[in-house]
Design an enzyme around this catalytic site. Structure first.
Site, PDB file in Angstrom:
ATOM      1  N   CYS A  26       0.840  -1.199   0.000  1.00  7.83           N
ATOM      2  CA  CYS A  26       0.000   0.000   0.000  1.00  7.83           C
ATOM      3  C   CYS A  26       0.875   1.249   0.000  1.00  7.83           C
ATOM      4  O   CYS A  26       1.386   1.667   1.049  1.00  7.83           O
ATOM      5  CB  CYS A  26      -0.932   0.002   1.194  1.00  7.83           C
ATOM      6  N   CYS A  36      -0.571   4.088   2.098  1.00  8.52           N
ATOM      7  CA  CYS A  36      -0.382   3.879   3.533  1.00  8.52           C
ATOM      8  C   CYS A  36       1.057   4.154   3.965  1.00  8.52           C
ATOM      9  O   CYS A  36       1.298   4.798   4.990  1.00  8.52           O
ATOM     10  CB  CYS A  36      -0.726   2.445   3.919  1.00  8.52           C
ATOM     11  N   ASP A  37       2.012   3.656   3.193  1.00 10.53           N
ATOM     12  CA  ASP A  37       3.402   3.611   3.648  1.00 10.53           C
ATOM     13  C   ASP A  37       4.370   4.480   2.863  1.00 10.53           C
ATOM     14  O   ASP A  37       5.550   4.581   3.235  1.00 10.53           O
ATOM     15  CB  ASP A  37       3.899   2.161   3.606  1.00 10.53           C
TER      16      ASP A  37
END
Length: 315
Positions: A136, A139-140
């Site tokens: 992701c 997300c990261d």
């Protein structure tokens, strides 16, 4: 086979399931939540969550799921560890079999089974998961600001994540196993017009390299020429798709060609009355914890209204 009757059954945990449980239990619906094979969902494999509102310093993924579970239990949710192995939505009320030995009959069902990211299947990929390997970018990606990264995939999601990473990272290697992108034309143009994205055509990942603690690079091979090359990267993102965990519902619920459950737009309602779906089992676009939690709220509110309408009909 033991049997039990409940008012609301929630299948699956994670942000969607636990949020649905919080709202349903506060509404006095006494929900029973079956966690599934991965209690807490995908976030239990995420070390740091920094984009969920209310955590200014970020939070450990497993801890966040434990907090959500405690909050749901505080209001009366019966959280049980187990797996729903089959369902029967052909009549009413609805039925679900847990661990192939316990039958639950429910007046309403909220599905929160989520989706699982697809991976390449490399041992080194498992070794460096959460140590530089991620599924992701949204997300990261922040953790790799100012660092070179690689991303595998050629579809719309991969193209979108590559351009997202390009805003954070000086260099993005996009590893594509064919000689063209599967992404839509507009997404292809965005990738090809972004100067710091280098597309490695006809290329596959042979090994993810690291120093034991974090990713330091990747060894790739051209599947046409056999030529191998090592690229220096600090992050390795896999964007080859997700598989929704919805197989047990295929005989009863409408879903798209990839298995994502369909809802009536603007609601969590499925084609079966009294069955609702929340989170990534129906969301192939956003796939974020906060959007999953939002649909969990919707699922519980839709469930409450459905049960109220049935009570009025029987008065």
């Amino acid at each position: 086979m033991t049997e039990e009757k409940v008012k609301v059954l929630i299948i699956g945990s994670g942000p969607a399931g636990y949020t649905a449980a919080i709202y349903a239990s506060r509404a006095g619906l006494n929900p029973v939540l079956i966690t599934g094979g991965e209690p807490g969902g995908q976030l239990t494999t995420t070390n740091d969550v920094e984009n969920f509102p209310g955590y200014p310093d970020g939070i450990n993924g497993p801890q966040m799921m434990m907090d959500l579970q405690k909050q749901a239990e505080r209001f009366g949710t019966d959280v049980r560890y187990g797996m729903v192995t089959s369902v029967d939505f052909s009549g009413y009320p609805h039925k679900a079999i847990v661990d192939e030995k316990h039958e639950i009959t429910a007046e309403a069902v909220i599905i929160s089974t989520g989706a699982s990211a697809k991976y390449l299947g490399l041992d080194s990929e498992k070794e460096y998961y959460n140590k530089g390997v991620s599924a992701c970018a949204v997300c990261d990606g922040f953790f790799y600001r100012g660092k070179d990264v690689a991303l595998v995939g050629g579809g719309d999601t991969a193209a979108e994540e590559a351009t997202y990473l390009a805003n954070l990272c000086p260099k993005v290697y996009m590893i594509v196993r064919r000689d063209e992108l599967r992404a839509s034309k507009i997404m292809q143009q965005r990738v090809l017009n972004t100067p710091n994205i280098e597309v490695l055509w006809n290329t596959e990942t042979e090994e993810i390299l690291g120093d034991g603690d974090s990713v330091t690079g990747a060894r790739v091979v051209n599947n046409q020429t056999g030529e191998k090359r090592e690229i220096d990267v600090s992050g390795f993102f896999v964007a080859i798709g997700h598989s929704p965990n919805t197989a047990i519902f295929k005989d009863y619920l409408d879903m798209d060609e990839t298995g994502y459950l369909k809802v009536i737009p603007g609601t969590s309602k499925t084609n079966v009355e009294g069955v609702f779906v929340t989170g990534d089992a129906a969301d192939k676009v956003y796939r974020q914890a906060v959007t999953a939690a939002g649909t969990g709220c919707m699922g519980a509110l839709d469930t409450e209204r459905f049960l109220q309408s049935r009570e009025l009909e029987t008065v």
